[in-house]
Design a protein around this motif. Structure first.
Motif, mmCIF file in Angstrom:
data_model
loop_
_atom_site.group_PDB
_atom_site.id
_atom_site.type_symbol
_atom_site.label_atom_id
_atom_site.label_comp_id
_atom_site.label_asym_id
_atom_site.label_seq_id
_atom_site.Cartn_x
_atom_site.Cartn_y
_atom_site.Cartn_z
ATOM 1 N N SER A 1 0.894 -1.198 0.101
ATOM 2 C CA SER A 1 -0.031 -0.033 0.115
ATOM 3 C C SER A 1 0.878 1.150 0.207
ATOM 4 O O SER A 1 2.123 1.189 -0.547
ATOM 5 N N SER A 2 0.291 2.308 0.408
ATOM 6 C CA SER A 2 1.107 3.449 0.625
ATOM 7 C C SER A 2 0.450 4.573 1.604
ATOM 8 O O SER A 2 -0.415 4.080 2.112
ATOM 9 N N GLY A 3 1.338 5.589 1.974
ATOM 10 C CA GLY A 3 1.207 6.232 3.076
ATOM 11 C C GLY A 3 -0.210 7.104 2.994
ATOM 12 O O GLY A 3 -0.689 7.507 1.713
ATOM 13 N N ASP B 1 -5.239 3.991 -10.442
ATOM 14 C CA ASP B 1 -4.328 3.184 -10.201
ATOM 15 C C ASP B 1 -2.980 3.383 -9.208
ATOM 16 O O ASP B 1 -1.928 2.968 -9.395
ATOM 17 N N TYR B 2 -3.185 4.354 -8.380
ATOM 18 C CA TYR B 2 -2.222 5.061 -7.729
ATOM 19 C C TYR B 2 -1.296 4.293 -6.806
ATOM 20 O O TYR B 2 -0.150 4.726 -6.630
ATOM 21 N N GLN B 3 -1.389 3.142 -6.727
ATOM 22 C CA GLN B 3 -0.572 2.074 -6.053
ATOM 23 C C GLN B 3 -0.093 1.091 -6.497
ATOM 24 O O GLN B 3 0.851 0.298 -6.237
ATOM 25 N N ILE B 4 -0.527 0.579 -8.096
ATOM 26 C CA ILE B 4 -0.175 -0.483 -8.414
ATOM 27 C C ILE B 4 1.307 -0.423 -9.161
ATOM 28 O O ILE B 4 2.105 -1.580 -8.984
ATOM 29 N N ALA C 1 -1.285 -6.115 -4.934
ATOM 30 C CA ALA C 1 -1.398 -4.762 -5.133
ATOM 31 C C ALA C 1 -2.794 -4.308 -4.464
ATOM 32 O O ALA C 1 -3.943 -5.236 -4.547
ATOM 33 N N VAL C 2 -3.133 -3.213 -4.211
ATOM 34 C CA VAL C 2 -4.288 -2.837 -3.596
ATOM 35 C C VAL C 2 -4.604 -1.411 -3.905
ATOM 36 O O VAL C 2 -3.726 -0.721 -4.303
ATOM 37 N N GLY C 3 -5.725 -0.827 -3.720
ATOM 38 C CA GLY C 3 -6.024 0.482 -3.866
ATOM 39 C C GLY C 3 -7.218 0.691 -5.309
ATOM 40 O O GLY C 3 -6.642 0.628 -6.310
ATOM 41 N N SER C 4 -8.386 1.060 -4.726
ATOM 42 C CA SER C 4 -9.425 1.549 -5.829
ATOM 43 C C SER C 4 -9.417 0.336 -7.038
ATOM 44 O O SER C 4 -9.473 0.914 -8.173
ATOM 45 N N ILE C 5 -9.249 -0.831 -6.684
ATOM 46 C CA ILE C 5 -9.461 -2.084 -7.841
ATOM 47 C C ILE C 5 -10.969 -2.172 -7.572
ATOM 48 O O ILE C 5 -11.405 -2.903 -6.451
ATOM 49 N N VAL D 1 -4.556 -9.435 -6.098
ATOM 50 C CA VAL D 1 -4.998 -8.065 -5.601
ATOM 51 C C VAL D 1 -5.957 -8.427 -4.616
ATOM 52 O O VAL D 1 -6.711 -9.236 -4.448
ATOM 53 N N PHE D 2 -5.886 -7.338 -3.816
ATOM 54 C CA PHE D 2 -6.922 -7.326 -2.637
ATOM 55 C C PHE D 2 -7.794 -6.137 -2.605
ATOM 56 O O PHE D 2 -7.774 -5.022 -3.262
ATOM 57 N N ILE D 3 -9.220 -6.304 -2.165
ATOM 58 C CA ILE D 3 -10.108 -5.465 -2.510
ATOM 59 C C ILE D 3 -10.786 -5.067 -1.300
ATOM 60 O O ILE D 3 -10.864 -5.782 -0.255
#
Ligand SMILES: Cc1cc2nc3c(=O)[nH]c(=O)nc-3n(C[C@H](O)[C@H](O)[C@H](O)COP(=O)(O)O)c2cc1C
Length: 134
Positions: free
Chosen positions: A42-44, A57-60, A77-81, A99-101
Motif C-alpha cells: 500500500s502507501s502512506g 491505479d495510484y499504488q499499482i 496490489a491494493v487500492g481502488s480496484i 490483488v486485494f479488494i
C-alpha cells in the motif's frame, strides 16, 4: 500459516523527506530472507504534507516496481480496484501476484460474483448471494 506483511511503500513526501520506494525495496529483501509469504503493498496517507497523487491505479506501480526488483517475493496490489478485468490484468501483466479488494466489498458483498461477470466467468454465484436487501 502464511505471513502477510503490509507495507506503506512510500509516504509520498518530497524526495529525501520520508520513506521512499527504494527504502521499501531494501527492506523487502530483508523481509523476504526472513521468510514472509506475501508483501501487501500500500502507501502512506499519514502526513498532511504528502503530495496528492491519488488516481485510480495510484499504488499499482509500487507493487509492480517491487515485483520487478524482487521477482521471488509474492506481492499484492491494493487500492481502488473495482473491476474484475482490471484486477486480472494487474496479475496477468505481472505487476502483482494477487490483488486485494477493500471498499468494493463494503459496497457490494457479491463483488466476487461481479468480478466473475466482468471476466465472463461461467462460475455460479451461490444462491444466498443473489438475494439483495429491500
Ligand atoms: C486516503 C487514503 C489513505 C490511505 N492510507 C493508507 C496507509 O497509510 N496505509 C495503508 O496501508 N493503506 C492506506 N490506504 C488504504 C489502501 O490504499 C487501500 O485503499 C486499501 O487496501 C483498501 O482497498 P480499496 O481501495 O479496494 O478499498 C489508504 C486509502 C485511502 C483512500
Amino acid at each position: 500459516m502464511p505471513l502477510f506483511y503490509r507495507i506503506s511503500a512510500t509516504d509520498r513526501l518530497s524526495p529525501g523527506k520520508g520513506w521512499e520506494i527504494e527504502d521499501t525495496i531494501r527492506f523487502a529483501r530483508i523481509l523476504h530472507k526472513q521468510g514472509i509469504d506475501v508483501l501487501d503493498v500500500s502507501s502512506g496517507g499519514n502526513d498532511r504534507n504528502e503530495f496528492p497523487s491519488v488516481t485510480i491505479d495510484y499504488q499499482i506501480s509500487l507493487a509492480a516496481r517491487i515485483k520487478k526488483e524482487i521477482p521471488d517475493i509474492l506481492v499484492s496490489a491494493v487500492g481502488s480496484i473495482t473491476n474484475g478485468k482490471r484486477g486480472n490484468e494487474i496479475i496477468k501483466t505481472g505487476f502483482a501476484d494477487v490483488v486485494f479488494i477493500g471498499r468494493a466489498f463494503l459496497q457490494n458483498q457479491s463483488v466476487v460474483g461481479l468480478f466473475a461477470q466482468h471476466l465472463d466467468s461461467e462460475g455460479k454465484i451461490p444462491l444466498q448471494y443473489t438475494i439483495s436487501a429491500k
